[in-house]
Design a protein around this motif. Sequence first.
Motif, mmCIF file in Angstrom:
data_model
loop_
_atom_site.group_PDB
_atom_site.id
_atom_site.type_symbol
_atom_site.label_atom_id
_atom_site.label_comp_id
_atom_site.label_asym_id
_atom_site.label_seq_id
_atom_site.Cartn_x
_atom_site.Cartn_y
_atom_site.Cartn_z
ATOM 1 N N ARG A 105 -23.623 18.501 -18.907
ATOM 2 C CA ARG A 105 -24.227 16.856 -19.384
ATOM 3 C C ARG A 105 -23.541 15.902 -18.436
ATOM 4 O O ARG A 105 -24.261 14.688 -18.102
ATOM 5 C CB ARG A 105 -23.607 16.758 -20.780
ATOM 6 C CG ARG A 105 -24.320 15.546 -21.269
ATOM 7 C CD ARG A 105 -23.927 15.458 -22.842
ATOM 8 N NE ARG A 105 -24.525 16.424 -23.576
ATOM 9 C CZ ARG A 105 -24.448 16.400 -25.031
ATOM 10 N NH1 ARG A 105 -23.646 15.813 -25.739
ATOM 11 N NH2 ARG A 105 -25.065 17.375 -25.452
ATOM 12 N N GLU A 106 -22.289 16.113 -17.961
ATOM 13 C CA GLU A 106 -21.858 15.127 -17.059
ATOM 14 C C GLU A 106 -22.289 14.978 -15.663
ATOM 15 O O GLU A 106 -22.629 13.953 -15.277
ATOM 16 C CB GLU A 106 -20.297 15.417 -16.957
ATOM 17 C CG GLU A 106 -19.356 14.994 -18.306
ATOM 18 C CD GLU A 106 -18.013 15.672 -18.141
ATOM 19 O OE1 GLU A 106 -17.703 16.317 -17.074
ATOM 20 O OE2 GLU A 106 -17.277 15.591 -19.091
ATOM 21 N N ALA A 107 -22.470 16.250 -15.296
ATOM 22 C CA ALA A 107 -23.379 16.258 -13.950
ATOM 23 C C ALA A 107 -24.838 15.484 -14.256
ATOM 24 O O ALA A 107 -25.277 14.815 -13.131
ATOM 25 C CB ALA A 107 -23.267 17.640 -13.442
ATOM 26 N N SER A 108 -25.759 15.893 -15.200
ATOM 27 C CA SER A 108 -26.862 15.319 -15.490
ATOM 28 C C SER A 108 -26.893 13.773 -15.421
ATOM 29 O O SER A 108 -27.591 12.982 -14.694
ATOM 30 C CB SER A 108 -27.619 16.087 -16.361
ATOM 31 O OG SER A 108 -27.650 17.292 -16.405
ATOM 32 N N ALA A 109 -25.885 13.355 -16.306
ATOM 33 C CA ALA A 109 -25.585 11.782 -16.302
ATOM 34 C C ALA A 109 -25.488 11.280 -15.054
ATOM 35 O O ALA A 109 -25.984 10.191 -14.628
ATOM 36 C CB ALA A 109 -24.469 11.540 -17.112
ATOM 37 N N GLY A 110 -24.536 11.765 -14.105
ATOM 38 C CA GLY A 110 -24.120 11.258 -12.648
ATOM 39 C C GLY A 110 -25.398 11.522 -11.918
ATOM 40 O O GLY A 110 -25.704 10.368 -10.886
ATOM 41 N N ALA A 111 -26.071 12.265 -11.920
ATOM 42 C CA ALA A 111 -27.526 12.579 -11.033
ATOM 43 C C ALA A 111 -28.552 11.671 -11.456
ATOM 44 O O ALA A 111 -29.429 11.381 -10.816
ATOM 45 C CB ALA A 111 -28.020 13.980 -11.094
ATOM 46 N N ALA A 112 -28.586 11.274 -12.622
ATOM 47 C CA ALA A 112 -29.702 10.400 -13.332
ATOM 48 C C ALA A 112 -29.668 9.038 -12.898
ATOM 49 O O ALA A 112 -30.489 8.443 -12.921
ATOM 50 C CB ALA A 112 -29.633 10.494 -14.634
ATOM 51 N N GLY A 152 -13.689 8.124 -14.456
ATOM 52 C CA GLY A 152 -14.682 8.924 -14.301
ATOM 53 C C GLY A 152 -14.457 10.169 -13.386
ATOM 54 O O GLY A 152 -15.384 11.204 -13.252
ATOM 55 N N SER A 153 -13.195 10.061 -12.774
ATOM 56 C CA SER A 153 -12.985 11.113 -11.790
ATOM 57 C C SER A 153 -12.932 12.282 -12.317
ATOM 58 O O SER A 153 -12.591 12.464 -13.517
ATOM 59 C CB SER A 153 -11.907 10.963 -10.884
ATOM 60 O OG SER A 153 -10.831 10.928 -11.660
#
Length: 432
Positions: A105-112, A152-153
């Motif tokens: 979910r965190e990776a998807s949020a960053g890619a979005a 956010g790191s």
Amino acid sequence: MVTVLMMIAVVALVVAAHWYVWGRLVRDTTEPGGPGRRLGTVAAVVMPLLAVGAVSSGRAGAPFGLQQVLAWPGYLWLAMLMYLLLALAVGEVVRPLLRRQLERREASAGAAIPADEREEPTPAASAAAPAAAPTLAPAGSTAPTATTAPAGSTAAAAPSRRLFVSRVVGGAAATAALATVGYGTYGVLRGPRIKRVTVPLAKLARGAHGFRIAVVSDIHLGPILGRAHSQRIVDTINSTQPDLIAVVGDMVDGSVENLGPAAEPLAGLEARHGTFFVTGNHEYFSGADAWVDHVRELGMRPLENERVEISGFDLAGVNDIAGESEGEGPDFAKALGDRDRARASVLLAHQPIVIDDAVHHGVDLQLSGHTHGGQLWPGNFVAGLANPTVAGLERYGDTQLYVSRGAGAWGPPVRVGAPSDITIVELASRQA
């Protein structure tokens, strides 16, 4: 030597179980040095001590009042510990799945976030501020003096993610265990429910068709279940208006001196052919001879390796096998050896394990208790290893065996997956 080694193994297992529960519910979910950590650690030490006190106080001869004080928290903790361990074991499977889901979910949020919308520092700003400047705090302030990682790191997110997962899994496990134990306790304190079973007997006389026996076992009066429990059982049985009442052992967990008042309501049991009693293993832990005398005073008739003729069948009773250590064990030959085998027979025997003797002596129906139906799931699987039948009606050759789950509870006043019961066994004649 073997006993000592077994005790060491049990203590080590209990310590390991509490260490694991403390680790998952306290260490992994609280801040070091915080009040939550301190309170949880104290509880992890005090609760097992109360449990040891509850289990050992009776046999150590502690005052009955002290036994009552220790029994509730100590025994309830044993049930809680069991279901906490089961719930946390499930949580070990859920934990990595939840972590991976959060990472995705965190990776998807960053890619979005579109690249052109991401904030990029200008060359001038980068030159002017090559590194985040520490924020100075006034003298004596407790505020942090520098920012060590950008918001956010990964370094900042990973500990937060672990804490979140631990709190979710630990909270869910504690909630599930508490709800299970709470509902199981309510079931015991509410009292047993009536269960009805019809048992056809080939040799039962026509006149005894429809004869109803109220079977109650494992009442377990003690430091927790007392006079109110007895009264609930009496009211429940009398409401069915049985022809005969069979109390099939383990009525008490303590002496007549301590539990005589708790047993007094049992004098109110009413049945046309009376109330009969056989000993269970817990009577021999509690002074069987004194209790046999006392149940006579309460209006019950003990069947100590003997039988009586009831209209249409023979009713026999044998002592529990725990009495063998006192020379008072079951004597099937004495109870059944010279009877007329053309008559139907019903045997009262606390433990189902004596079914082979019942079959050998031509008993038509054996009524037993002892197992509690396992009492605490998955205890039914353990009970099944030691008993031919854990609960209900089964046939062994020409003999039928009915095992009641019992009307009370031993140890924790909790039942899960094995509700307490009083069974009305209705005998049916094939000649009717």
